[in-house]
Design a protein around this motif. Sequence first.
Motif, mmCIF file in Angstrom:
data_model
loop_
_atom_site.group_PDB
_atom_site.id
_atom_site.type_symbol
_atom_site.label_atom_id
_atom_site.label_comp_id
_atom_site.label_asym_id
_atom_site.label_seq_id
_atom_site.Cartn_x
_atom_site.Cartn_y
_atom_site.Cartn_z
ATOM 1 N N ARG A 67 0.814 -1.220 0.000
ATOM 2 C CA ARG A 67 0.000 0.000 0.000
ATOM 3 C C ARG A 67 0.849 1.273 0.000
ATOM 4 N NH1 ARG A 67 -2.178 -3.554 3.402
ATOM 5 N NH2 ARG A 67 -1.080 -2.579 5.131
ATOM 6 N N SER A 68 2.120 1.126 -0.332
ATOM 7 C CA SER A 68 2.976 2.309 -0.454
ATOM 8 C C SER A 68 3.853 2.217 -1.705
ATOM 9 C CB SER A 68 3.842 2.515 0.797
ATOM 10 O OG SER A 68 4.523 1.346 1.157
ATOM 11 N N PHE A 69 4.429 1.059 -1.963
ATOM 12 C CA PHE A 69 5.068 0.835 -3.264
ATOM 13 C C PHE A 69 4.047 0.208 -4.206
ATOM 14 C CE2 PHE A 69 7.591 -1.874 -6.216
ATOM 15 C CZ PHE A 69 8.184 -0.833 -6.920
ATOM 16 N N ASP B 287 2.430 3.786 5.180
ATOM 17 C CA ASP B 287 0.990 4.068 5.277
ATOM 18 C C ASP B 287 0.375 3.632 6.600
ATOM 19 O OD1 ASP B 287 -0.853 1.324 4.762
ATOM 20 O OD2 ASP B 287 1.251 1.185 4.210
ATOM 21 N N GLY B 288 0.994 2.671 7.295
ATOM 22 C CA GLY B 288 0.311 2.031 8.404
ATOM 23 C C GLY B 288 0.819 2.406 9.784
ATOM 24 N N ARG B 289 0.129 1.891 10.799
ATOM 25 C CA ARG B 289 0.490 2.164 12.187
ATOM 26 C C ARG B 289 1.906 1.679 12.498
ATOM 27 N NH1 ARG B 289 -3.620 2.645 16.090
ATOM 28 N NH2 ARG B 289 -2.618 1.106 17.450
ATOM 29 N N GLY B 290 2.275 0.550 11.923
ATOM 30 C CA GLY B 290 3.604 0.006 12.170
ATOM 31 C C GLY B 290 4.725 0.861 11.629
ATOM 32 N N ASP B 291 4.404 1.806 10.749
ATOM 33 C CA ASP B 291 5.426 2.700 10.191
ATOM 34 C C ASP B 291 5.725 3.888 11.107
ATOM 35 O OD1 ASP B 291 5.728 1.275 7.699
ATOM 36 O OD2 ASP B 291 3.774 2.058 7.130
ATOM 37 N N TYR B 292 4.869 4.110 12.098
ATOM 38 C CA TYR B 292 5.081 5.270 12.972
ATOM 39 C C TYR B 292 6.408 5.146 13.727
ATOM 40 C CZ TYR B 292 4.264 8.995 16.318
ATOM 41 O OH TYR B 292 4.390 10.141 17.064
ATOM 42 N N GLY B 293 6.730 3.949 14.197
ATOM 43 C CA GLY B 293 7.979 3.749 14.930
ATOM 44 C C GLY B 293 9.196 4.077 14.094
ATOM 45 N N ALA B 294 9.136 3.760 12.806
ATOM 46 C CA ALA B 294 10.229 4.144 11.907
ATOM 47 C C ALA B 294 10.342 5.654 11.846
ATOM 48 C CB ALA B 294 9.988 3.562 10.512
ATOM 49 N N GLY B 295 9.178 6.325 11.788
ATOM 50 C CA GLY B 295 9.175 7.778 11.731
ATOM 51 C C GLY B 295 9.777 8.427 12.965
ATOM 52 N N VAL B 296 9.566 7.812 14.121
ATOM 53 C CA VAL B 296 10.117 8.358 15.369
ATOM 54 C C VAL B 296 11.646 8.404 15.317
ATOM 55 C CG1 VAL B 296 10.378 7.919 17.859
ATOM 56 C CG2 VAL B 296 8.134 7.729 16.784
ATOM 57 N N GLN B 297 12.251 7.467 14.605
ATOM 58 C CA GLN B 297 13.714 7.399 14.543
ATOM 59 C C GLN B 297 14.317 8.365 13.534
ATOM 60 O OE1 GLN B 297 15.368 5.668 16.810
ATOM 61 N NE2 GLN B 297 13.352 5.101 17.620
ATOM 62 N N LEU C 192 12.758 12.728 6.000
ATOM 63 C CA LEU C 192 11.388 12.983 5.564
ATOM 64 C C LEU C 192 10.565 11.711 5.701
ATOM 65 C CD1 LEU C 192 9.300 14.883 4.136
ATOM 66 C CD2 LEU C 192 10.127 13.938 1.966
ATOM 67 N N LEU C 193 9.422 11.829 6.348
ATOM 68 C CA LEU C 193 8.473 10.728 6.480
ATOM 69 C C LEU C 193 7.307 10.993 5.539
ATOM 70 C CD1 LEU C 193 7.386 8.164 7.882
ATOM 71 C CD2 LEU C 193 6.451 9.669 9.678
ATOM 72 N N CYS C 194 7.048 10.068 4.620
ATOM 73 C CA CYS C 194 5.975 10.215 3.630
ATOM 74 C C CYS C 194 4.830 9.287 4.007
ATOM 75 C CB CYS C 194 6.485 9.885 2.230
ATOM 76 S SG CYS C 194 7.890 10.908 1.709
ATOM 77 N N ALA C 195 3.694 9.870 4.387
ATOM 78 C CA ALA C 195 2.553 9.104 4.893
ATOM 79 C C ALA C 195 1.402 9.154 3.895
ATOM 80 C CB ALA C 195 2.100 9.673 6.234
ATOM 81 N N ARG C 196 0.863 8.006 3.539
ATOM 82 C CA ARG C 196 -0.262 7.963 2.605
ATOM 83 C C ARG C 196 -1.462 8.665 3.224
ATOM 84 N NH1 ARG C 196 -2.588 2.668 -0.764
ATOM 85 N NH2 ARG C 196 -4.032 3.876 -2.059
ATOM 86 N N ALA C 197 -2.052 9.581 2.487
ATOM 87 C CA ALA C 197 -3.159 10.385 2.998
ATOM 88 C C ALA C 197 -4.345 9.502 3.379
ATOM 89 C CB ALA C 197 -3.578 11.414 1.952
ATOM 90 N N ASP C 198 -4.932 9.815 4.542
ATOM 91 C CA ASP C 198 -6.149 9.156 5.024
ATOM 92 C C ASP C 198 -5.948 7.684 5.358
ATOM 93 O OD1 ASP C 198 -7.548 11.590 4.687
ATOM 94 O OD2 ASP C 198 -7.907 11.124 2.581
ATOM 95 N N PRO D 290 -3.776 4.967 8.283
ATOM 96 C CA PRO D 290 -3.508 5.051 9.726
ATOM 97 C C PRO D 290 -2.285 5.871 10.127
ATOM 98 C CG PRO D 290 -4.255 2.848 9.183
ATOM 99 C CD PRO D 290 -4.103 3.576 7.876
ATOM 100 N N LEU D 291 -1.179 5.770 9.385
ATOM 101 C CA LEU D 291 0.005 6.563 9.735
ATOM 102 C C LEU D 291 -0.318 8.049 9.682
ATOM 103 C CD1 LEU D 291 3.021 6.943 10.347
ATOM 104 C CD2 LEU D 291 3.465 6.684 7.891
ATOM 105 N N HIS D 292 -1.054 8.459 8.677
ATOM 106 C CA HIS D 292 -1.436 9.862 8.526
ATOM 107 C C HIS D 292 -2.244 10.325 9.744
ATOM 108 C CE1 HIS D 292 -3.561 13.133 5.929
ATOM 109 N NE2 HIS D 292 -2.423 13.585 6.399
ATOM 110 N N SER D 293 -3.174 9.492 10.196
ATOM 111 C CA SER D 293 -3.978 9.844 11.377
ATOM 112 C C SER D 293 -3.119 9.989 12.619
ATOM 113 C CB SER D 293 -5.053 8.774 11.605
ATOM 114 O OG SER D 293 -5.942 8.704 10.506
ATOM 115 N N LEU D 294 -2.153 9.111 12.792
ATOM 116 C CA LEU D 294 -1.259 9.208 13.943
ATOM 117 C C LEU D 294 -0.475 10.508 13.922
ATOM 118 C CD1 LEU D 294 0.103 5.538 14.132
ATOM 119 C CD2 LEU D 294 -1.545 6.618 15.668
ATOM 120 N N LEU D 295 0.004 10.888 12.747
ATOM 121 C CA LEU D 295 0.789 12.110 12.613
ATOM 122 C C LEU D 295 -0.068 13.360 12.826
ATOM 123 C CD1 LEU D 295 2.895 11.065 9.510
ATOM 124 C CD2 LEU D 295 3.782 11.461 11.813
#
Length: 275
Positions: free
Chosen positions: A19-21, A204-214, A221-227, A229-234
């Motif tokens: 859902r991202s590539f 795109d997902g919740r599991g990607d948030y931890g990568a973003g924290v690092q 740059l953290l690229c989050a798919r619009a709408d 779960p990752l986008h909602s967390l951000l």
Amino acid sequence: ADSLPMPRPLLLVVWDFDRSFIDGDCEWSTFEHFGLGPEAQQLSRSAEFAGRWPACTDRLFGMLAAGVDGRAPVSRAELCEVVAGLQPFPAMRQVADAIAGARAAGLPVEQRVLSDANTTLIDVILQQLELRDGFSAVVSNESHWEGERLRAAPFLSSGEAAAQTAAVDGGVRTQYCPANLCKGAVVASWLSELQPERCIYIGDGRGDYGAGVQLRAGKDLLCARADYPLHSLLQGQAAADGEAPVVAQWLSWVDGKEVLAEVEETLENIRSGKL
């Protein structure tokens, strides 16, 4: 994939992959194609498999190979044919091609996959796209063939996951990381190992948030798919949950053109010596 020694990368691109590539999910798409969508939903929510996605997929791949409930057994070739047909977003394909081409031309850049799918299905897709050599690493849940049956196992054991410190306490694991794969831990190790000038993470997902924290402020740059779960967390949900913040810049993307523009600008800065 490529064995030529390269200097420290000025740019590291990390792909979540599903859902991202590719515009879909390589495991769910396979189960749904062969009629196991309802079983996948039921098993993934069961007490036996909740939070244990690789074990759940291992059971489902076994069901495909065995041909349960009157279904014909699915062969290795049939499964691979379906997976190989999954397509990337056109703009994301351009991103991957741009990084692979720049690396082949000698530019100090690289791209890696960090996915909660499994290594076999990712390799099938990248090989079909003739892109596997354009990726220096694929980190995902382990998988291998036993005859016509695909086996899957978690990247992390439960003991390894339990030993990881929470991100809010200065560690790597967020509350959104599945037990089998902490993406924050992998990204932290890559940033420490490679010391890139810039890292672009696409997810795109919740599991990607931890990568973003690092990711690092002022560099990455953290690229989050619009709408998604990752986008909602951000947008505030992670803060409301009391989770560690993302300090790097982030952007939302719809079809990948936004990401392509960022990557092309970064590559131009490398070529001109600005990065």
